[in-house]
Motif scaffolding. Sequence first.
Motif, PDB file in Angstrom:
ATOM      1  N   ARG A 207     -76.176   6.086 -71.049  1.00 37.37           N
ATOM      2  CA  ARG A 207     -77.336   5.588 -71.797  1.00 37.37           C
ATOM      3  C   ARG A 207     -78.644   5.976 -71.112  1.00 37.37           C
ATOM      4  N   ASN A 208     -78.686   5.819 -69.786  1.00 35.95           N
ATOM      5  CA  ASN A 208     -79.906   6.150 -69.056  1.00 35.95           C
ATOM      6  C   ASN A 208     -80.228   7.639 -69.131  1.00 35.95           C
TER       7      ASN A 208
ATOM      8  N   TRP B 215     -72.653  12.742 -71.981  1.00 32.90           N
ATOM      9  CA  TRP B 215     -71.402  13.458 -72.211  1.00 32.90           C
ATOM     10  C   TRP B 215     -70.584  12.743 -73.275  1.00 32.90           C
ATOM     11  N   PRO B 216     -69.640  13.444 -73.914  1.00 28.97           N
ATOM     12  CA  PRO B 216     -68.752  12.781 -74.881  1.00 28.97           C
ATOM     13  C   PRO B 216     -67.833  11.794 -74.166  1.00 28.97           C
ATOM     14  N   GLY B 217     -67.541  10.672 -74.795  1.00 25.38           N
ATOM     15  CA  GLY B 217     -66.647   9.686 -74.199  1.00 25.38           C
ATOM     16  C   GLY B 217     -67.376   8.702 -73.322  1.00 25.38           C
ATOM     17  N   GLY B 218     -66.600   7.969 -72.505  1.00 27.85           N
ATOM     18  CA  GLY B 218     -67.175   6.913 -71.685  1.00 27.85           C
ATOM     19  C   GLY B 218     -66.816   7.058 -70.228  1.00 27.85           C
ATOM     20  N   VAL B 219     -66.559   5.920 -69.559  1.00 22.82           N
ATOM     21  CA  VAL B 219     -66.197   5.900 -68.141  1.00 22.82           C
ATOM     22  C   VAL B 219     -64.945   5.050 -67.975  1.00 22.82           C
ATOM     23  N   ASN B 220     -64.366   5.071 -66.797  1.00 25.40           N
ATOM     24  CA  ASN B 220     -63.161   4.289 -66.543  1.00 25.40           C
ATOM     25  C   ASN B 220     -63.386   2.802 -66.805  1.00 25.40           C
ATOM     26  N   TRP B 221     -62.346   2.140 -67.273  1.00 24.60           N
ATOM     27  CA  TRP B 221     -62.455   0.751 -67.730  1.00 24.60           C
ATOM     28  C   TRP B 221     -62.936  -0.189 -66.635  1.00 24.60           C
TER      29      TRP B 221
END
Length: 338
Positions: A243-244, A166-172
């Motif tokens: 990534r996975n 998905w676009p973006g990342g995860v919570n810090w």
Amino acid sequence: MDIQALIFFLAALPAVLLLYTLVRSRRIAGKLAPEGELKTAGGVRFHYHYRRRSSGSESRPVLVFIHGASGNALDQKIAFQGRFGEDHDLLFVDRPGLGHSSRKTPDHNDPIEQARSIGALLDALGISSCFVVGHSLGAAVTAALALERSDLVRGLAFVAAATHPWPGGVNWYYRVAALPVLGPVFCWTLTLPVGELLAPKSIAHVFAPEQMPPNYAAEIGLPLLFRPHSFRANAQDVANLKRNLSRQSERYGEIDQPALVVTGTDDSVVWPSIHSDGLMQDLVNARLLVLEGAGHMPHHTHSAQIAAEIRNMMAALVVGEDMRSASGPSGAQNGSVR
């Protein structure tokens, strides 16, 4: 407070937080002891709840439930166990590192590696045919299990799936907790006191716009998540998921088992337009169930409807198995159902 007192306070704070985490973790372990069965398979000491059938067709696959992030097997157990009769075998598994299951290698953050270990557990339990139900991140493990163990998996249900990049990342805080050196320090000082403090708001967000069941956090043993090793395992799963999935999702065209894709129109945790729509594009034998107004936890808020759909698919699978058996060793018969 003078400067010396402030320095002393700041120096002592990590030790105080560490002591609190040690004491609280032991109390959690004592209060929330394993209630299911334990078995080592695939490098994991698994904790699971296995309800064997009292009657019914021997050809019916075992229903295997794989929970999502920040949870354990009890999440799906309290949602689904009462929705299937005594003629169904039900297996609810704590994923590696969560609940009461162990994690001995960082590689287990990969859904493929988790699926391989769960497949080894199914082998150890003598399960040769299963229908897998995965929620959220557990849906990624469900897809991986279909890819890795097509000899076992007869059908699939993806509930509020997290299966595609998905676009973006995860919570810090997931990224910090997953780090090699800082991560363990973070998990052994801050995550337990802060996590328990913020948990009610977080749960409400996951269920929104619907209401969570009464006593949900207590019924799933939520404090188990905030123990340092569990929180870190969960963070590694989430931080490495994108990534996975970038690698794993390229193989979804290989999955040809019948699949049910369940999504809520108001899911604000994962994007149905990416994950559920992605599954419908990639899978060759899937159908979509859209639940109007549902959030990220439809297995609790719409469990009866989802269970009915799964029962229908299970019945079709049993008919297909019976028809293939009647056709002889070649399995050739017009109109057979896979």
